[in-house]
Design a protein around this motif. Structure first.
Motif, PDB file in Angstrom:
ATOM      1  N   GLU A 206      10.093  12.331  -8.022  1.00 46.40           N
ATOM      2  CA  GLU A 206      11.052  13.020  -8.913  1.00 46.40           C
ATOM      3  C   GLU A 206      10.913  12.553 -10.360  1.00 46.40           C
ATOM      4  OE1 GLU A 206      15.077  12.633  -7.457  1.00 46.40           O
ATOM      5  OE2 GLU A 206      14.423  13.273  -5.454  1.00 46.40           O
ATOM      6  N   VAL A 207      10.400  11.332 -10.545  1.00 48.43           N
ATOM      7  CA  VAL A 207      10.325  10.797 -11.920  1.00 48.43           C
ATOM      8  C   VAL A 207       8.894  10.493 -12.348  1.00 48.43           C
ATOM      9  CG1 VAL A 207      12.647   9.798 -11.838  1.00 48.43           C
ATOM     10  CG2 VAL A 207      10.696   8.412 -11.088  1.00 48.43           C
ATOM     11  N   TRP A 208       7.938  10.688 -11.447  1.00 47.75           N
ATOM     12  CA  TRP A 208       6.557  10.276 -11.720  1.00 47.75           C
ATOM     13  C   TRP A 208       5.595  11.357 -11.263  1.00 47.75           C
ATOM     14  CZ3 TRP A 208       3.969   6.581 -14.254  1.00 47.75           C
ATOM     15  CH2 TRP A 208       2.636   6.364 -13.929  1.00 47.75           C
ATOM     16  N   ASP A 209       4.792  11.909 -12.194  1.00 44.52           N
ATOM     17  CA  ASP A 209       3.817  12.909 -11.750  1.00 44.52           C
ATOM     18  C   ASP A 209       2.379  12.439 -11.942  1.00 44.52           C
ATOM     19  OD1 ASP A 209       3.717  13.048 -14.447  1.00 44.52           O
ATOM     20  OD2 ASP A 209       4.334  15.151 -14.621  1.00 44.52           O
ATOM     21  N   GLY A 210       2.209  11.156 -12.270  1.00 38.08           N
ATOM     22  CA  GLY A 210       0.852  10.603 -12.397  1.00 38.08           C
ATOM     23  C   GLY A 210       0.297  10.196 -11.042  1.00 38.08           C
ATOM     24  N   PRO A 211      -0.901   9.577 -11.055  1.00 43.65           N
ATOM     25  CA  PRO A 211      -1.500   9.137  -9.789  1.00 43.65           C
ATOM     26  C   PRO A 211      -0.605   8.132  -9.070  1.00 43.65           C
ATOM     27  CG  PRO A 211      -3.093   9.014 -11.580  1.00 43.65           C
ATOM     28  CD  PRO A 211      -1.775   9.321 -12.211  1.00 43.65           C
ATOM     29  N   LEU A 212      -0.465   8.345  -7.762  1.00 45.97           N
ATOM     30  CA  LEU A 212       0.379   7.485  -6.943  1.00 45.97           C
ATOM     31  C   LEU A 212      -0.453   6.980  -5.764  1.00 45.97           C
ATOM     32  CD1 LEU A 212       3.272   6.406  -6.602  1.00 45.97           C
ATOM     33  CD2 LEU A 212       3.867   8.533  -5.434  1.00 45.97           C
ATOM     34  N   PHE A 213      -0.578   5.649  -5.683  1.00 46.82           N
ATOM     35  CA  PHE A 213      -1.335   5.015  -4.599  1.00 46.82           C
ATOM     36  C   PHE A 213      -0.344   4.341  -3.648  1.00 46.82           C
ATOM     37  CE2 PHE A 213      -5.285   3.660  -7.409  1.00 46.82           C
ATOM     38  CZ  PHE A 213      -5.452   4.977  -7.823  1.00 46.82           C
ATOM     39  N   VAL A 214      -0.784   4.143  -2.408  1.00 50.38           N
ATOM     40  CA  VAL A 214      -0.024   3.302  -1.473  1.00 50.38           C
ATOM     41  C   VAL A 214      -0.990   2.281  -0.887  1.00 50.38           C
ATOM     42  CG1 VAL A 214       1.336   3.207   0.652  1.00 50.38           C
ATOM     43  CG2 VAL A 214       1.576   5.183  -0.855  1.00 50.38           C
ATOM     44  N   ARG A 215      -0.588   1.011  -0.897  1.00 48.05           N
ATOM     45  CA  ARG A 215      -1.387  -0.009  -0.187  1.00 48.05           C
ATOM     46  C   ARG A 215      -0.834  -0.147   1.221  1.00 48.05           C
ATOM     47  NH1 ARG A 215      -3.912  -5.841  -1.901  1.00 48.05           N
ATOM     48  NH2 ARG A 215      -5.520  -4.443  -2.654  1.00 48.05           N
ATOM     49  N   VAL A 216      -1.725  -0.100   2.203  1.00 52.12           N
ATOM     50  CA  VAL A 216      -1.299  -0.259   3.593  1.00 52.12           C
ATOM     51  C   VAL A 216      -2.033  -1.438   4.234  1.00 52.12           C
ATOM     52  CG1 VAL A 216      -0.792   2.211   3.892  1.00 52.12           C
ATOM     53  CG2 VAL A 216      -3.060   1.330   4.547  1.00 52.12           C
ATOM     54  N   SER A 217      -1.427  -1.943   5.311  1.00 49.55           N
ATOM     55  CA  SER A 217      -2.112  -2.881   6.207  1.00 49.55           C
ATOM     56  C   SER A 217      -2.548  -2.061   7.409  1.00 49.55           C
ATOM     57  CB  SER A 217      -1.156  -3.993   6.661  1.00 49.55           C
ATOM     58  OG  SER A 217      -1.144  -5.052   5.732  1.00 49.55           O
ATOM     59  N   ALA A 218      -3.833  -1.744   7.475  1.00 45.57           N
ATOM     60  CA  ALA A 218      -4.314  -0.758   8.456  1.00 45.57           C
ATOM     61  C   ALA A 218      -4.416  -1.282   9.880  1.00 45.57           C
ATOM     62  CB  ALA A 218      -5.655  -0.197   8.014  1.00 45.57           C
ATOM     63  N   SER A 219      -4.123  -2.564  10.069  1.00 44.96           N
ATOM     64  CA  SER A 219      -4.049  -3.106  11.430  1.00 44.96           C
ATOM     65  C   SER A 219      -3.061  -4.254  11.441  1.00 44.96           C
ATOM     66  CB  SER A 219      -5.416  -3.606  11.884  1.00 44.96           C
ATOM     67  OG  SER A 219      -5.274  -4.265  13.135  1.00 44.96           O
ATOM     68  N   ASP A 220      -2.216  -4.280  12.492  1.00 43.39           N
ATOM     69  CA  ASP A 220      -1.284  -5.411  12.648  1.00 43.39           C
ATOM     70  C   ASP A 220      -1.956  -6.570  13.392  1.00 43.39           C
ATOM     71  OD1 ASP A 220       0.632  -3.835  11.466  1.00 43.39           O
ATOM     72  OD2 ASP A 220       1.796  -3.459  13.294  1.00 43.39           O
ATOM     73  N   TYR A 221      -3.172  -6.327  13.903  1.00 45.99           N
ATOM     74  CA  TYR A 221      -3.896  -7.332  14.709  1.00 45.99           C
ATOM     75  C   TYR A 221      -3.011  -7.867  15.841  1.00 45.99           C
ATOM     76  CZ  TYR A 221      -7.106  -7.294  10.699  1.00 45.99           C
ATOM     77  OH  TYR A 221      -7.976  -6.921   9.695  1.00 45.99           O
ATOM     78  N   HIS A 222      -2.349  -6.941  16.513  1.00 43.00           N
ATOM     79  CA  HIS A 222      -1.450  -7.316  17.611  1.00 43.00           C
ATOM     80  C   HIS A 222      -1.445  -6.155  18.587  1.00 43.00           C
ATOM     81  CE1 HIS A 222       2.277  -8.106  19.771  1.00 43.00           C
ATOM     82  NE2 HIS A 222       2.310  -9.313  19.238  1.00 43.00           N
ATOM     83  N   GLN A 223      -1.497  -6.467  19.878  1.00 45.28           N
ATOM     84  CA  GLN A 223      -1.627  -5.389  20.878  1.00 45.28           C
ATOM     85  C   GLN A 223      -0.465  -4.397  20.866  1.00 45.28           C
ATOM     86  OE1 GLN A 223      -1.906  -7.337  24.670  1.00 45.28           O
ATOM     87  NE2 GLN A 223       0.163  -8.203  24.550  1.00 45.28           N
ATOM     88  N   ASP A 224       0.723  -4.856  20.468  1.00 44.67           N
ATOM     89  CA  ASP A 224       1.865  -3.941  20.429  1.00 44.67           C
ATOM     90  C   ASP A 224       2.123  -3.369  19.031  1.00 44.67           C
ATOM     91  OD1 ASP A 224       2.294  -4.495  23.147  1.00 44.67           O
ATOM     92  OD2 ASP A 224       3.407  -6.324  22.615  1.00 44.67           O
ATOM     93  N   GLY A 225       1.240  -3.696  18.109  1.00 47.67           N
ATOM     94  CA  GLY A 225       1.446  -3.262  16.717  1.00 47.67           C
ATOM     95  C   GLY A 225       0.647  -2.022  16.371  1.00 47.67           C
ATOM     96  N   LEU A 226       0.594  -1.713  15.091  1.00 51.50           N
ATOM     97  CA  LEU A 226      -0.130  -0.531  14.619  1.00 51.50           C
ATOM     98  C   LEU A 226      -1.610  -0.850  14.454  1.00 51.50           C
ATOM     99  CD1 LEU A 226       2.365   0.770  11.896  1.00 51.50           C
ATOM    100  CD2 LEU A 226       2.131   1.515  14.274  1.00 51.50           C
TER     101      LEU A 226
END
Ligand SMILES: Cc1cc2nc3c(=O)[nH]c(=O)nc-3n(C[C@H](O)[C@H](O)[C@H](O)COP(=O)(O)O)c2cc1C
Length: 338
Positions: A206-226
């Motif tokens: 709503e307030v920002w129309d420039g480039p928007l990035f998201v940093r993620v942790s692509a693995s939880d390194y845990h069998q029950d995690g993402l």
């Protein structure tokens, strides 16, 4: 030789002069405990601009005081933070770097005095503080704080905003079933766990129309995690919301043993890029121009985020250019010695 690493990169109206990004790194150097940029930050970041980094991302900057990892973190929770941030942005731009800021909330990893907050009342490990499970009002207020942070980042003149959704901080805590045990619409299903990030992105837009990035942790390194497949799904959702690039890190949601080796997270950036068809940034133990060029030539990622190597060598772009037999322009003051 024409290398990809030193080819300009355009993203949503912003042009980076090369593909080298200074990865966000907390410097814990706001000595007054009020979150202000100080002389150290000016020297530290502007040196990397002199060193010809294409995009400099300012460290995790807290959107609320309780969202700081430590009392020495940078902050953006008040209008008073804007003038010094602007001075920093202007300084970096003077040497031709594009500028970004990582907006963050530490969640249950905050170590500041007073209450700390998380999706559920579960501490990170036995040494860390027990967080309060956030009420819906607290969730709404935090989403609003991200929006206000974005508005202030815009006032300070940043080109790009990144939302810190990795490393077990608040957004990541909502995404992962290991840290989110809520039974309302912010927990349970994968969709529900995404809701907090979804609403932050919508509010920021709503307030920002420039480039928007998201940093993620692509693995939880845990069998029950993402795992990476879950993050391909989340990346598709982010793409639908108009996110321009996913900066792909991993781990730190729960204590875990991670097998670390050069470029160990690149495979995650590669999979998200390929399967979600969205631009990605690769990060983690990338220390050499040839290594960076391989990632770009094979289209495994679009940008190369460098953290510790830029602490060791503020002029890493010059080093990488030499490794690749590429010539890059020096800041004019340094022409005779470049
Ligand atoms: C001193 C230090 C501070 C860091 N602070 C942040 C941060 O503020 N936000 C973030 O997303 N990652 C942070 N990181 C992680 C780095 O951005 C990067 O992902 C990690 O160091 C791996 O890259 P490298 O092998 O090039 O150092 C930090 C790392 C270091 C060494």
């Amino acid at each position: 030789m024409k290398t990809k690493l030193f080819e300009p990169y355009k993203i949503n109206g912003i042009t980076l002069k090369n593909r080298i990004v200074m990865s966000p790194m907390c410097m814990y150097s706001s000595t007054e405990e009020k979150g202000f940029v100080e002389d150290f930050h000016l020297t530290h970041y502007i040196s990397r601009a002199v060193g010809q980094v294409g995009l400099i991302m300012v460290e995790a900057t807290a959107v609320t005081p309780q969202g700081r990892i430590s009392a020495q973190d940078l902050g953006i929770w008040s209008d008073e933070h804007v003038p010094k941030l602007k001075q920093l942005v202007d300084g970096m731009k003077k040497y031709g770097s594009a500028t970004a800021i990582q907006l963050a909330h530490a969640g249950r990893k905050a170590t500041v005095d007073g209450d700390i907050y998380a999706p559920s009342a579960l501490s990170f490990n036995e040494k860390s503080k027990l967080p309060k499970a956030m009420s819906k009002e607290e969730i709404k207020a935090t989403i609003h704080a991200f929006k206000e942070g974005a508005q202030r980042a815009k006032k300070a003149g940043f080109d790009i905003i990144e939302l810190h959704g990795a490393h077990g901080y608040l957004i990541n805590e909502f995404l992962s079933p290991l840290s989110n045990k809520r039974e309302d619409e912010y927990g349970g299903s994968k969709e529900n766990r995404y809701r907090f990030l979804y609403e932050i992105i919508e509010a920021v837009k709503e307030v920002w129309d420039g480039p928007l990035f998201v940093r993620v942790s692509a693995s939880d390194y845990h069998q029950d995690g993402l795992n990476i497949d879950d993050y391909v799904e989340y990346a598709l959702k982010m793409k639908e919301q108009g996110i321009d690039l996913i900066d792909v890190s991993s781990g730190a949601v729960v204590p875990a043993k991670i097998n670390v080796f050069p470029g160990y997270q690149v495979r995650f950036a590669e999979k998200i890029k390929e399967q979600a068809a969205i631009a990605t940034g690769a990060v983690g133990m990338i220390t050499n121009g040839l290594q960076a060029e391989e990632i770009l030539q094979n289209e495994r990622a679009d940008l190369i985020f460098i953290a510790r190597e830029l602490l060791r060598d503020p002029y890493f772009p010059r080093t990488a250019a030499a490794q690749l037999g590429e010539e890059i322009q020096a800041p004019k003051q340094y022409d005779r010695g470049w």
